[in-house]
Design a protein around this motif. Structure first.
Motif, PDB file in Angstrom:
ATOM      1  N   MET A   1       0.834  -1.181   0.000  1.00  9.73           N
ATOM      2  CA  MET A   1       0.000   0.000   0.000  1.00  9.73           C
ATOM      3  C   MET A   1       0.879   1.244   0.000  1.00  9.73           C
ATOM      4  SD  MET A   1      -2.824   0.947   2.826  1.00  9.73           S
ATOM      5  CE  MET A   1      -3.981   2.196   2.523  1.00  9.73           C
ATOM      6  N   ARG A   2       0.622   2.164  -0.915  1.00  8.67           N
ATOM      7  CA  ARG A   2       1.390   3.399  -0.997  1.00  8.67           C
ATOM      8  C   ARG A   2       0.789   4.481  -0.119  1.00  8.67           C
ATOM      9  NH1 ARG A   2       2.281   5.741  -6.628  1.00  8.67           N
ATOM     10  NH2 ARG A   2       3.453   7.204  -5.390  1.00  8.67           N
ATOM     11  N   LEU A   3       1.647   5.320   0.405  1.00  6.70           N
ATOM     12  CA  LEU A   3       1.196   6.468   1.178  1.00  6.70           C
ATOM     13  C   LEU A   3       0.641   7.520   0.233  1.00  6.70           C
ATOM     14  CD1 LEU A   3       4.199   6.988   3.602  1.00  6.70           C
ATOM     15  CD2 LEU A   3       2.001   5.967   4.153  1.00  6.70           C
ATOM     16  N   VAL A   7       0.611  12.697   3.097  1.00  4.00           N
ATOM     17  CA  VAL A   7       1.179  11.990   4.248  1.00  4.00           C
ATOM     18  C   VAL A   7       2.685  11.847   4.068  1.00  4.00           C
ATOM     19  CG1 VAL A   7       1.259   9.774   5.461  1.00  4.00           C
ATOM     20  CG2 VAL A   7      -0.942  10.791   4.856  1.00  4.00           C
ATOM     21  N   TRP A   8       3.133  11.482   2.851  1.00  2.00           N
ATOM     22  CA  TRP A   8       4.557  11.331   2.589  1.00  2.00           C
ATOM     23  C   TRP A   8       5.282  12.663   2.788  1.00  2.00           C
ATOM     24  CZ3 TRP A   8       8.534  13.314  -0.130  1.00  2.00           C
ATOM     25  CH2 TRP A   8       9.712  12.566  -0.128  1.00  2.00           C
ATOM     26  N   ALA A  33      -2.560  11.751  -4.848  1.00  4.37           N
ATOM     27  CA  ALA A  33      -1.729  11.107  -5.869  1.00  4.37           C
ATOM     28  C   ALA A  33      -0.748  12.035  -6.568  1.00  4.37           C
ATOM     29  CB  ALA A  33      -2.633  10.451  -6.912  1.00  4.37           C
ATOM     30  N   GLY A  34      -0.533  13.215  -6.057  1.00  5.74           N
ATOM     31  CA  GLY A  34       0.389  14.136  -6.712  1.00  5.74           C
ATOM     32  C   GLY A  34       1.825  13.658  -6.667  1.00  5.74           C
ATOM     33  N   ALA A  35       2.535  13.846  -7.772  1.00  2.00           N
ATOM     34  CA  ALA A  35       3.968  13.543  -7.801  1.00  2.00           C
ATOM     35  C   ALA A  35       4.705  14.591  -6.967  1.00  2.00           C
ATOM     36  CB  ALA A  35       4.471  13.548  -9.236  1.00  2.00           C
ATOM     37  N   VAL A  36       5.923  14.242  -6.520  1.00  2.00           N
ATOM     38  CA  VAL A  36       6.699  15.131  -5.656  1.00  2.00           C
ATOM     39  C   VAL A  36       8.062  15.395  -6.286  1.00  2.00           C
ATOM     40  CG1 VAL A  36       7.703  15.434  -3.357  1.00  2.00           C
ATOM     41  CG2 VAL A  36       5.544  14.205  -3.606  1.00  2.00           C
TER      42      VAL A  36
END
Length: 109
Positions: A1-3, A7-8, A33-36
């Motif tokens: 499961m991805r954060l 939260v990340w 779901a945004g990229a960072v």
């Protein structure tokens, strides 16, 4: 499961704060779901921008350099990326020693 992205980012900023490394959310993206992108500013006119890469063959995730060089060049590249992806998060880390913690356990993979 991805954060989720928010939260990340929150956990990342906490880890940086615990190491006394200043960091700021420059662009808040999609919470789920945004990229960072991580911009490391070494406060000497130079910077480096990291993005998360996904290896389709192995399933591994790792941080790779998107662009590095003078601060203006890195900012221009980030602005271009923001034009492609309005859900993008941009975090700026300021550290003369070049610490970003992206190679630490829990952040590197």
């Amino acid at each position: 499961m991805r954060l989720t992205a928010d939260v990340w980012v929150s956990a990342y900023l906490t880890r940086l704060r615990l190491m006394d490394i200043p960091a700021f959310v420059v662009q808040k993206g999609d919470a789920t779901a945004g990229a960072v992108l991580i911009k490391l500013n070494t406060l000497d006119g130079q910077a480096c921008c990291y993005q998360r890469s996904f290896d389709l063959m192995t399933g591994a995730r790792r941080w790779v350099v998107l662009v590095d060089g003078d601060d203006g060049t890195v900012d221009a590249s980030i602005t271009k990326q923001r034009g492609f992806d309005p859900d993008l998060w941009v975090i700026e880390v300021e550290d003369r020693q070049g610490r970003h913690l992206l190679d630490e356990p829990g952040l590197a993979d």
